[in-house]
Design an enzyme around this catalytic site. Structure first.
Site, PDB file in Angstrom:
ATOM      1  N   GLY A  57       0.837  -1.205   0.000  1.00 15.94           N
ATOM      2  CA  GLY A  57       0.000   0.000   0.000  1.00 15.94           C
ATOM      3  C   GLY A  57       0.865   1.244   0.000  1.00 15.94           C
ATOM      4  N   GLY A  59      -0.840   4.429  -0.040  1.00 18.09           N
ATOM      5  CA  GLY A  59      -1.747   5.540   0.271  1.00 18.09           C
ATOM      6  C   GLY A  59      -1.235   6.292   1.488  1.00 18.09           C
ATOM      7  CB  ALA A  61      -2.195   3.673   5.851  1.00 15.94           C
ATOM      8  CG  HIS A 283     -20.130  10.539   4.396  1.00 15.92           C
ATOM      9  ND1 HIS A 283     -20.841  11.695   4.206  1.00 15.92           N
ATOM     10  CD2 HIS A 283     -18.904  10.912   4.826  1.00 15.92           C
ATOM     11  CE1 HIS A 283     -20.065  12.725   4.512  1.00 15.92           C
ATOM     12  NE2 HIS A 283     -18.891  12.279   4.888  1.00 15.92           N
ATOM     13  NE  ARG A 347     -18.307  11.883   8.490  1.00 19.06           N
ATOM     14  CZ  ARG A 347     -17.141  11.732   7.876  1.00 19.06           C
ATOM     15  NH1 ARG A 347     -16.768  10.544   7.452  1.00 19.06           N
ATOM     16  NH2 ARG A 347     -16.340  12.754   7.676  1.00 19.06           N
TER      17      ARG A 347
HETATM   18  C1  LIG Z   1     -14.473  10.139  -1.256  1.00 20.50           C
HETATM   19  C2  LIG Z   1     -13.747  10.002   0.061  1.00 20.50           C
HETATM   20  C3  LIG Z   1     -13.547  11.112   0.865  1.00 20.50           C
HETATM   21  C4  LIG Z   1     -12.889  11.007   2.095  1.00 20.50           C
HETATM   22  N1  LIG Z   1     -12.685  12.128   2.858  1.00 20.50           N
HETATM   23  C5  LIG Z   1     -12.007  12.034   4.036  1.00 20.50           C
HETATM   24  C6  LIG Z   1     -11.746  13.186   4.835  1.00 20.50           C
HETATM   25  O1  LIG Z   1     -12.115  14.294   4.496  1.00 20.50           O
HETATM   26  N2  LIG Z   1     -11.053  13.029   5.995  1.00 20.50           N
HETATM   27  C7  LIG Z   1     -10.608  11.805   6.416  1.00 20.50           C
HETATM   28  O2  LIG Z   1      -9.968  11.719   7.481  1.00 20.50           O
HETATM   29  N3  LIG Z   1     -10.838  10.690   5.668  1.00 20.50           N
HETATM   30  C8  LIG Z   1     -11.525  10.785   4.499  1.00 20.50           C
HETATM   31  N4  LIG Z   1     -11.758   9.652   3.748  1.00 20.50           N
HETATM   32  C9  LIG Z   1     -11.202   8.388   4.212  1.00 20.50           C
HETATM   33  C10 LIG Z   1      -9.700   8.334   3.864  1.00 20.50           C
HETATM   34  O3  LIG Z   1      -9.503   8.822   2.557  1.00 20.50           O
HETATM   35  C11 LIG Z   1      -9.184   6.904   3.935  1.00 20.50           C
HETATM   36  O4  LIG Z   1      -9.501   6.349   5.186  1.00 20.50           O
HETATM   37  C12 LIG Z   1      -7.668   6.850   3.776  1.00 20.50           C
HETATM   38  O5  LIG Z   1      -7.225   7.684   2.731  1.00 20.50           O
HETATM   39  C13 LIG Z   1      -7.243   5.419   3.515  1.00 20.50           C
HETATM   40  O6  LIG Z   1      -5.854   5.397   3.307  1.00 20.50           O
HETATM   41  P1  LIG Z   1      -5.098   4.030   3.093  1.00 20.50           P
HETATM   42  O7  LIG Z   1      -3.666   4.361   2.869  1.00 20.50           O
HETATM   43  O8  LIG Z   1      -5.445   3.106   4.216  1.00 20.50           O
HETATM   44  O9  LIG Z   1      -5.767   3.372   1.776  1.00 20.50           O
HETATM   45  P2  LIG Z   1      -5.695   3.752   0.216  1.00 20.50           P
HETATM   46  O10 LIG Z   1      -5.375   5.180  -0.019  1.00 20.50           O
HETATM   47  O11 LIG Z   1      -6.945   3.184  -0.392  1.00 20.50           O
HETATM   48  O12 LIG Z   1      -4.454   2.945  -0.310  1.00 20.50           O
HETATM   49  C14 LIG Z   1      -4.477   1.551  -0.462  1.00 20.50           C
HETATM   50  C15 LIG Z   1      -3.158   1.124  -1.065  1.00 20.50           C
HETATM   51  O13 LIG Z   1      -3.075  -0.293  -1.001  1.00 20.50           O
HETATM   52  C16 LIG Z   1      -2.729  -0.814  -2.269  1.00 20.50           C
HETATM   53  N5  LIG Z   1      -3.332  -2.159  -2.376  1.00 20.50           N
HETATM   54  C17 LIG Z   1      -4.568  -2.568  -1.991  1.00 20.50           C
HETATM   55  N6  LIG Z   1      -4.732  -3.876  -2.230  1.00 20.50           N
HETATM   56  C18 LIG Z   1      -3.559  -4.315  -2.766  1.00 20.50           C
HETATM   57  C19 LIG Z   1      -3.093  -5.575  -3.237  1.00 20.50           C
HETATM   58  N7  LIG Z   1      -3.852  -6.677  -3.196  1.00 20.50           N
HETATM   59  N8  LIG Z   1      -1.833  -5.641  -3.747  1.00 20.50           N
HETATM   60  C20 LIG Z   1      -1.036  -4.531  -3.800  1.00 20.50           C
HETATM   61  N9  LIG Z   1      -1.425  -3.316  -3.362  1.00 20.50           N
HETATM   62  C21 LIG Z   1      -2.668  -3.218  -2.854  1.00 20.50           C
HETATM   63  C22 LIG Z   1      -3.251   0.188  -3.282  1.00 20.50           C
HETATM   64  O14 LIG Z   1      -2.516   0.090  -4.481  1.00 20.50           O
HETATM   65  C23 LIG Z   1      -2.995   1.505  -2.540  1.00 20.50           C
HETATM   66  O15 LIG Z   1      -1.669   1.934  -2.755  1.00 20.50           O
HETATM   67  C24 LIG Z   1     -12.432   9.741   2.523  1.00 20.50           C
HETATM   68  C25 LIG Z   1     -12.638   8.615   1.721  1.00 20.50           C
HETATM   69  C26 LIG Z   1     -13.288   8.734   0.504  1.00 20.50           C
HETATM   70  C27 LIG Z   1     -13.513   7.504  -0.333  1.00 20.50           C
END
Ligand SMILES: Cc1cc2nc3c(=O)[nH]c(=O)nc-3n(C[C@H](O)[C@H](O)[C@H](O)COP(=O)(O)OP(=O)(O)OC[C@H]3O[C@@H](n4cnc5c(N)ncnc54)[C@H](O)[C@@H]3O)c2cc1C
Length: 429
Positions: A57, A59, A61, A283, A347
């Site tokens: 990942g 993102g 995180a 939401h 929410r």
């Molecule tokens: C429209 C929207 C608006 C939002 N607004 C807010 C906000 O205003 N404030 C807030 O706090 N939160 C908000 N959120 C929530 C927040 O965006 C997410 O909780 C957070 O960004 C998640 O981050 P992440 O790094 O966990 O996941 P992601 O950003 O989804 O990243 C996942 C990563 O894992 C990788 N991955 C997944 N599966 C695999 C696999 N099998 N093999 C290899 N790689 C894989 C992907 O390639 C990617 O790089 C929002 C969410 C959405 C959808």
């Protein structure tokens, strides 16, 4: 990561009854994390490069974890299926990020952020972890600013704040309605720096197919190169999964179709516990569905509820356009039912209330499946420019999708599956 079973990918998952130990330290919640950190063994800088860490990942995180561990000197490999770390779904986050800086001097504190979060989560979250989140929230904002994230600022240069639902203080740091994009660019810059420094190796368009478990510990992953189809094992001392949520178990959600939950499912099939799948956030402010051809729904950021008023016609079945419904025939149901929070009720409460209104025949729009989010009062009070500066990109997005100008007619919104708080079970440390 706790592991209880071993099985091949084709087998159905085995459910094992077990007593989970969250390893929450004893003592007051306010000092737990400081004490735990102090009691942990350190790894000296020259030993860190001997440890290999796989992070799946990129993102907010995974990308931030890879950049931070790389900067610390560990030997990091980061995997993502998109063609660039910048395309992780975090880019879609809109409204902002909460921290207990108390810049507004409105009574905020780490304890209040902790309290609001536990309450907003229906008292189902693990309190020790929520406190830790509240405690580190201020440092997260400092880190983002240091990475160059252009948070909105007031005229005098201080970081600006607005409110999110479930709060009676202004503690949300934001960059218009595209905070996630700006945060991700900041995290990406930090990651790119470590890639250039050689501490992080980035593998894009590489999908994790399976988890490798050795002696009960996650020690590697099996990956597929999505360009060549080649499948290879990758081993490490530690595996970190930061692979996003599973809202797409619902037919329509605010998540893009790529958010498929495959990584956590594969880890679960290898024995990692999966907890609280029902802990899913619906939401309240998304654009209502328009038909059967859609693959996803679009969020209209919660921050809009700072300046928008939610209402429906008092009379069920009223089909008049919004501007022909006089003030005394409008039902501002959140303001009436929850006066202390008004339109910023939490929410889950706001979502249930909207559903009740639509179910009672008060829904608006062509399919009668929405409620109004009306900016007329704020535009009158503050002027259109202020509203445009705060939410311009969201109003543009709304117009592109619905063909309606929300500066002139109220937005239509309805709840949608958005965010998942369940997932792979983790202990405190
Ligand atoms: C429209 C929207 C608006 C939002 N607004 C807010 C906000 O205003 N404030 C807030 O706090 N939160 C908000 N959120 C929530 C927040 O965006 C997410 O909780 C957070 O960004 C998640 O981050 P992440 O790094 O966990 O996941 P992601 O950003 O989804 O990243 C996942 C990563 O894992 C990788 N991955 C997944 N599966 C695999 C696999 N099998 N093999 C290899 N790689 C894989 C992907 O390639 C990617 O790089 C929002 C969410 C959405 C959808």
């Amino acid at each position: 990561m706790s592991v209880t079973t071993t099985q091949t990918m084709t087998e159905a998952p085995t459910f094992v009854e077990a007593t989970l130990d969250g390893r929450v330290p004893s003592g007051p919640v306010q000092t737990m994390w400081e004490r735990t950190k102090f009691e942990m063994k350190l790894i000296n800088p020259s030993n860190r490069r001997k440890f290999k860490i796989i992070i799946v990942g990129s993102g907010l995180a995974g990308g931030a974890a890879a950049a931070t561990l790389g900067e610390q000197g560990y030997n990091v490999e980061c995997y993502a299926y998109q063609d660039s770390p910048r395309r992780a779904h975090s880019v879609a986050a809109q409204g902002g990020i909460n921290a207990a800086k108390n810049y507004r001097n409105d009574g905020d504190s780490v304890y209040r952020l902790f309290y609001d979060t536990v309450k907003g989560g229906d008292f189902r979250a693990r309190e020790a972890n929520v406190y830790r989140l509240a405690e580190v929230s201020n440092a997260i904002i400092d880190q983002c600013v240091a990475q160059g994230v252009p948070f909105a600022r007031e005229y005098g240069g201080m970081l600006d704040n607005r409110s999110f639902g479930g709060a009676q203080v202004a503690r949300t740091f934001y960059a218009r309605g595209q905070t996630g994009q700006q945060l991700l660019l900041g995290a990406y810059q930090a990651l790119a720096r470590q890639i250039a420094a050689g501490t992080v190796k980035m593998f894009t368009r590489t999908e994790m197919l399976d988890l490798i478990v050795i002696n009960g510990r996650a020690r590697g992953i099996v990956v597929r190169d999505m360009r060549t189809g080649e499948i290879t094992p990758r081993l490490a001392d530690v595996v970190v999964l930061g692979t996003g949520g599973y809202s797409n178990v619902f037919y329509l959600s605010t998540n893009a179709k790529g958010c498929n939950g495959t990584a956590i499912w594969r880890a679960h099939k290898r024995g990692a516990y999966f907890a609280n799948p029902c802990f899913t956030q619906i939401h309240p402010t998304c654009i209502p569905p328009v038909g059967e051809h859609q693959s996803k729904l679009t969020l209209m950021s919660e921050s809009l509820r700072n300046d928008g008023r939610i209402w429906v016609p008092k009379q069920p079945g009223d089909t008049r356009p919004a501007d022909q419904i006089p003030e005394n025939e409008r039902y501002y149901y959140l303001e009436e039912m929850y006066p202390s929070y008004g339109n910023l009720a939490p929410r889950d409460i706001s979502s249930r209330a909207a559903k009740r209104q639509v179910d009672s025949g008060r829904g608006v729009g062509p399919l009668r499946n929405g409620v109004y989010l009306d900016f007329a009062d704020s535009i009158k009070r503050l002027g259109e420019k202020v509203i445009r500066d705060r939410y311009g990109n969201l109003f543009d997005m709304y117009e592109n999708i619905t063909g309606e100008n929300a500066y002139k007619t109220p937005m239509r919104i309805y709840p949608a599956p958005h965010y998942t708080m369940g997932g792979l079970w983790v202990d405190y440390y």
